[in-house]
Design an enzyme around this catalytic site. Structure first.
Site, short mmCIF file in Angstrom:
data_model
loop_
_atom_site.label_atom_id
_atom_site.label_comp_id
_atom_site.label_asym_id
_atom_site.label_seq_id
_atom_site.Cartn_x
_atom_site.Cartn_y
_atom_site.Cartn_z
N LYS A 15 0.64 -1.28 0.42
CA LYS A 15 0.17 0.09 -0.08
C LYS A 15 0.96 1.15 -0.02
O LYS A 15 1.99 1.27 1.16
CB LYS A 15 -0.80 -0.18 1.10
N LYS B 221 5.24 1.83 9.22
CA LYS B 221 3.00 2.85 9.24
C LYS B 221 2.46 1.62 9.65
O LYS B 221 1.87 1.87 10.35
CB LYS B 221 3.02 3.75 8.14
N LYS C 80 5.28 2.64 -2.93
CA LYS C 80 5.55 3.49 -3.06
C LYS C 80 5.51 4.17 -4.46
O LYS C 80 6.06 3.48 -5.26
CB LYS C 80 6.35 4.51 -2.71
N ASP D 5 -0.74 11.12 -3.07
CA ASP D 5 0.27 11.59 -2.21
C ASP D 5 0.75 12.63 -2.74
O ASP D 5 -0.46 13.86 -2.95
CB ASP D 5 1.83 10.44 -2.99
N THR E 221 -5.67 11.74 7.85
CA THR E 221 -4.06 11.82 7.84
C THR E 221 -3.26 13.18 9.23
O THR E 221 -2.92 13.53 10.49
CB THR E 221 -3.10 11.95 6.79
N ASN F 170 -2.96 19.68 2.77
CA ASN F 170 -4.34 19.03 3.02
C ASN F 170 -3.52 18.33 4.65
O ASN F 170 -4.56 18.54 5.54
CB ASN F 170 -4.21 17.09 2.17
N SER G 260 -7.53 4.73 4.35
CA SER G 260 -7.35 4.32 2.86
C SER G 260 -7.73 2.77 3.64
O SER G 260 -8.54 1.82 3.00
CB SER G 260 -5.95 4.30 3.15
#
Length: 424
Positions: A78, A102, A114, A154, A198, A229, A358
């Site tokens: 992820k 994480k 990523k 992202d 987040t 954000n 997510s």
């Protein structure tokens, strides 16, 4: 809306080396055996693609893109996709590894990944970005999948790009596949609460840390570096709980108000001015470098990597740092922060609210059912608080800073899972 953050500094440390330095400390504390160490230290897969795109002027331009899968030990990988002119492979490798840790810290069944494309999305038209996104998706259609590798937004990407990615992937598979990506628009299976997730996680982490330090939110001050954000939502939610936000910043500069900034007003201004604070009159402009070192109780770096370095760490005055960005503190600055007695809630804990929600989006897509906003927020805050307590307990048990404690919690979970699955 695209996530807009300040540009990274140019003399930053190698982010993958910074990640590995912390990984090595935690591995030594845990007594990690050589086999597991060697498996976890390197990505499982690194893919580099050249993506040809027809630009609006009719010319074909070739963009370089990356997708790094660090681990699939806990489950499908992820991680977000970053559009930026300075994306490079070691950065993507570090971000993928951070995603593994994480997910493990918040105990969700994902590995880390990523992606990134070297481009400047702010100089490209919507049509060019769409063609780039679809071509990138086609190049990686065998990597992506709801049970394999799940992208998300992202820097430089947002719900719009995720909608294009989902649509292009679905075309190649012959059926609509909502769960291949998260961070989608609500009408395409996105989750309520995902946009602010987040920032909400940063707020929950800040409140938990302030309680440990005996800090009263109603008597505390903060600055938020990066008003994209994550930073905007973190500032808004912290202000709602009594914290006075004295300073904020974005690509246009830093802004300060001794009486506290009206965060709702600042967000409204930003949204009305192409996502930027430039010209904002609710605060005075200041040197952006001085924002990080200003005299406040809480510092929230919510922009990019390596903004707290050996060049400015001596001047940090905050009692608490809560990392909204990935890798905002360089490895070389860690020892000085620890010597100063500053508590740091590290990125792999503080900003994991995004991947938590997510995960909720993915679960809802698999179920074909939507949760209410209250349910999403309640479950996300519970997970964040439980994760904070696990990391704090590890820091006390091993007598290490919170950052190393978070790595210990994460690496221990992944290592145990690896052994239960039988290794190689």
């Amino acid at each position: 809306m695209l996530y807009k953050e300040p540009a990274p500094i140019k003399d930053r440390e190698n982010p993958f080396e910074s990640m590995m330095s912390r990984f090595n400390i935690a591995a030594e504390v845990l007594g990690l055996d050589e086999e597991v160490y060697n498996v976890l230290k390197s990505p499982t897969r690194q893919v580099i693609v050249n993506v040809p795109v027809t630009m609006d002027d009719g010319k074909v331009r070739v963009f370089e893109g990356y997708r790094v899968v660090h681990s699939t030990i806990l489950g499908p990988s992820k991680g977000g996709i970053r559009y930026a002119p300075d994306v490079f492979l070691d950065e993507v490798k570090a971000l993928a590894a951070w995603m593994t840790w994480k997910c493990a810290v918040v105990d969700i069944p994902y590995g880390g990944a990523k992606g990134g494309i070297i481009c400047d999305p702010y100089s490209m038209s919507a049509g060019e970005i769409e063609r780039l996104t679809r071509a990138y998706t086609s190049s990686l259609v065998d990597i992506f999948g709801p049970d394999q590798d799940i992208p998300a937004p992202d820097m430089g990407t947002g719900p719009r790009e995720m909608a294009w990615l989902m649509d292009e992937y679905s075309k190649t598979k012959g059926s609509t596949t909502h769960a291949v990506v998260t961070g989608k628009p609500l009408v395409l299976g996105g989750s309520l609460g995902r946009v602010e997730a987040t920032g909400r996680g940063v707020m929950v982490s800040a409140m938990a840390a302030m309680e440990k330090l005996g800090m009263d939110p109603y008597k505390s001050t903060a600055v938020v570096q990066g008003f994209g954000n994550v930073g905007a939502w973190a500032a808004k939610l912290m202000a709602e709980r009594g914290v006075k936000i004295l300073g904020i910043s974005d690509v246009s500069g830093a802004y300060w108000n001794d009486n506290g900034i009206d965060i709702e007003e600042a967000i409204e201004y930003k949204n009305a001015h192409n996502g930027r604070l430039e010209g904002y009159k609710g605060a005075e402009q200041m040197n952006p470098d001085e924002l990080l070192t200003s005299k406040v109780d809480v510092l929230v770096p919510a922009a990019v990597e390596d903004v707290i370095t050996i060049h400015n760490v001596d001047k940090i005055q905050a009692r608490l740092i809560v990392e909204g960005a990935n890798g905002p503190t360089s490895y070389k600055a860690d020892n000085i922060i620890n010597e100063k007695g500053i508590m740091v809630v590290p990125d792999i804990l503080a900003n994991s609210g995004g991947v938590t929600v997510s995960y909720f989006e993915w679960v809802q897509n698999r179920m074909g059912f939507k949760w209410t906003l209250d349910r999403v927020n309640e479950r996300a805050e519970r997970i964040m608080n439980e994760s904070f307590e696990r990391v704090y307990a590890a820091s006390q048990k091993y007598n290490v800073p919170m950052r190393i404690a978070a790595y210990i919690v994460a690496i221990d979970k992944v290592a145990m899972t690896y052994k239960y699955r039988g290794g190689f």
